[in-house]
Design a protein around this motif. Structure first.
Motif, short mmCIF file in Angstrom:
data_model
loop_
_atom_site.label_atom_id
_atom_site.label_comp_id
_atom_site.label_asym_id
_atom_site.label_seq_id
_atom_site.Cartn_x
_atom_site.Cartn_y
_atom_site.Cartn_z
N PRO A 167 0.83 -1.21 0.00
CA PRO A 167 0.00 0.00 0.00
C PRO A 167 0.87 1.26 0.00
CG PRO A 167 -0.69 -1.54 1.71
CD PRO A 167 0.60 -2.04 1.17
N ARG A 168 0.58 2.15 -0.97
CA ARG A 168 1.34 3.39 -1.08
C ARG A 168 0.41 4.53 -1.51
NH1 ARG A 168 3.46 -0.44 -3.91
NH2 ARG A 168 3.40 0.58 -5.91
N LEU A 169 0.88 5.75 -1.25
CA LEU A 169 0.12 6.95 -1.60
C LEU A 169 0.82 7.78 -2.65
CD1 LEU A 169 -1.19 8.54 1.73
CD2 LEU A 169 -2.55 7.57 -0.11
N ALA A 226 8.07 6.90 5.06
CA ALA A 226 8.56 7.40 3.77
C ALA A 226 8.36 6.38 2.66
CB ALA A 226 10.03 7.80 3.88
N ALA A 227 8.51 5.10 2.96
CA ALA A 227 8.34 4.05 1.95
C ALA A 227 6.89 3.93 1.50
CB ALA A 227 8.81 2.70 2.50
N ARG A 228 5.97 4.51 2.23
CA ARG A 228 4.55 4.47 1.87
C ARG A 228 4.16 5.60 0.92
NH1 ARG A 228 4.58 0.02 2.00
NH2 ARG A 228 5.53 -0.87 3.82
N VAL A 229 5.07 6.54 0.68
CA VAL A 229 4.80 7.63 -0.27
C VAL A 229 5.48 7.27 -1.58
CG1 VAL A 229 5.06 10.09 -0.76
CG2 VAL A 229 4.67 9.32 1.60
N GLU A 230 4.68 6.84 -2.55
CA GLU A 230 5.22 6.45 -3.85
C GLU A 230 5.78 7.65 -4.58
OE1 GLU A 230 6.19 3.97 -7.09
OE2 GLU A 230 5.70 3.52 -5.02
N LEU A 231 5.01 8.74 -4.59
CA LEU A 231 5.51 9.97 -5.19
C LEU A 231 4.70 11.15 -4.70
CD1 LEU A 231 3.61 11.05 -7.82
CD2 LEU A 231 4.66 9.08 -8.85
N VAL A 232 5.32 12.31 -4.84
CA VAL A 232 4.69 13.58 -4.50
C VAL A 232 4.51 14.32 -5.82
CG1 VAL A 232 4.98 15.77 -3.27
CG2 VAL A 232 5.71 13.61 -2.20
N HIS A 234 7.79 25.02 -9.27
CA HIS A 234 8.60 25.54 -8.17
C HIS A 234 8.39 24.70 -6.91
CE1 HIS A 234 10.70 28.37 -5.61
NE2 HIS A 234 9.66 28.34 -4.80
N LEU A 235 7.17 24.34 -6.66
CA LEU A 235 6.83 23.52 -5.49
C LEU A 235 7.46 22.13 -5.60
CD1 LEU A 235 5.21 23.50 -2.89
CD2 LEU A 235 3.18 22.98 -4.21
N CYS A 236 7.42 21.54 -6.79
CA CYS A 236 8.06 20.23 -7.01
C CYS A 236 9.56 20.30 -6.74
CB CYS A 236 7.82 19.75 -8.44
SG CYS A 236 6.15 19.14 -8.77
N ARG A 237 10.22 21.32 -7.30
CA ARG A 237 11.67 21.47 -7.10
C ARG A 237 12.00 21.68 -5.63
NH1 ARG A 237 11.36 25.42 -10.72
NH2 ARG A 237 11.26 24.67 -12.82
N ALA A 238 11.25 22.54 -4.98
CA ALA A 238 11.53 22.85 -3.57
C ALA A 238 11.33 21.61 -2.69
CB ALA A 238 10.63 23.99 -3.09
N PHE A 239 10.25 20.87 -2.94
CA PHE A 239 10.03 19.65 -2.16
C PHE A 239 11.17 18.67 -2.37
CE2 PHE A 239 8.86 15.24 -1.89
CZ PHE A 239 8.47 15.17 -0.57
N LYS A 240 11.53 18.42 -3.62
CA LYS A 240 12.59 17.44 -3.91
C LYS A 240 13.91 17.86 -3.27
CE LYS A 240 14.01 13.70 -5.95
NZ LYS A 240 13.43 12.39 -5.70
N ARG A 241 14.24 19.13 -3.38
CA ARG A 241 15.49 19.63 -2.79
C ARG A 241 15.51 19.38 -1.28
NH1 ARG A 241 15.55 24.15 -5.31
NH2 ARG A 241 14.16 25.20 -3.88
N GLU A 242 14.43 19.75 -0.60
CA GLU A 242 14.38 19.58 0.86
C GLU A 242 14.29 18.11 1.25
OE1 GLU A 242 12.18 22.12 3.40
OE2 GLU A 242 12.17 23.76 1.95
N ALA A 243 13.56 17.31 0.48
CA ALA A 243 13.43 15.89 0.81
C ALA A 243 14.77 15.18 0.69
CB ALA A 243 12.39 15.22 -0.09
N ARG A 281 9.84 10.07 -5.05
CA ARG A 281 9.93 10.63 -6.39
C ARG A 281 8.95 11.79 -6.50
NH1 ARG A 281 8.60 6.27 -10.45
NH2 ARG A 281 7.02 5.80 -8.91
N VAL A 282 9.21 12.68 -7.46
CA VAL A 282 8.36 13.85 -7.64
C VAL A 282 7.87 13.88 -9.08
CG1 VAL A 282 8.30 16.38 -7.58
CG2 VAL A 282 9.59 15.13 -5.85
N LEU A 283 6.61 14.20 -9.24
CA LEU A 283 5.98 14.27 -10.56
C LEU A 283 5.40 15.66 -10.76
CD1 LEU A 283 4.87 12.81 -13.13
CD2 LEU A 283 2.85 12.26 -11.78
N LEU A 284 5.80 16.32 -11.83
CA LEU A 284 5.21 17.61 -12.21
C LEU A 284 4.04 17.33 -13.12
CD1 LEU A 284 5.15 20.70 -12.39
CD2 LEU A 284 6.79 20.51 -14.28
N LEU A 285 2.86 17.75 -12.71
CA LEU A 285 1.65 17.58 -13.50
C LEU A 285 1.50 18.76 -14.45
CD1 LEU A 285 -0.66 16.53 -10.55
CD2 LEU A 285 0.37 15.02 -12.25
#
Length: 179
Positions: free
Chosen positions: A95-97, A134-140, A146-155, A166-170
């Motif tokens: 199970p992942r989100l 953390a293993a339960r979050v498949e991607l953000v 800008h939000l994707c980059r900032a999250f990935k950088r901080e994560a 992983r991060v996905l830009l929609l």
């Protein structure tokens, strides 16, 4: 989420909002009016970001349930995770989100933590405090680059590349006639 995961669905999607006191709750809209039994109540009509967690949890929803925190759902996913030796593919589904971060309307000042960055930072903090989740979050994902980059950088900085989701830009495609 628990019903889907117990039925063998591996991935579920959610949107999160940050409460005024820094908790991530599952919420698609800026406020809970559409889901509330009393949609005109002050708490239901107020943006989630202006409410404390206790006020969000006290709001009665049409489903008969209360609002759910992201930590609760991730903990549930972890609890429902199959044993390593599970035999069937359906039972073995981890199970992942997929977690969507939304930019605040009007943009806001990214350096001041506005525009969804505060929620992104809260997600990183949650995963840093509870690396087991953390293993339960498949991607953000987000529609905001800008939000994707900032999250990935901080994560990556806080969790390391191996644990950072992983991060996905929609993106939205133009209308069919415009292609």
């Amino acid at each position: 989420y628990e019903t889907a995961w117990s039925s063998g669905v591996a991935l579920c999607e959610c949107d999160v909002s940050l409460t005024a006191d820094g908790h991530l709750v599952l919420c698609h809209d800026r406020e809970l009016a559409r889901l509330a039994l009393e949609p005109d109540a002050a708490r239901a009509a107020a943006p989630v970001g202006t409410l404390a967690l206790r006020d969000v949890l006290a709001l009665r929803l049409k489903s008969g349930c209360r609002a759910t925190t992201l930590a609760e759902v991730l903990t549930s996913a972890s609890t429902l995770s199959p044993a390593p030796c599970a035999a069937s593919a359906a039972v073995a589904a981890r199970p992942r989100l997929l977690v969507e971060l939304k930019a605040e309307p009007g943009g806001g000042d990214p350096e001041a933590g506005e525009g969804g960055l505060a929620a992104a930072r809260a997600l990183v903090e949650l995963l840093a405090a509870r690396p087991d989740l953390a293993a339960r979050v498949e991607l953000v994902m987000s529609f905001d680059a800008h939000l994707c980059r900032a999250f990935k950088r901080e994560a990556v900085a806080r969790l390391g590349a191996a644990l950072a989701p992983r991060v996905l830009l929609l993106s939205e495609l133009p209308e069919a006639g415009c292609l």
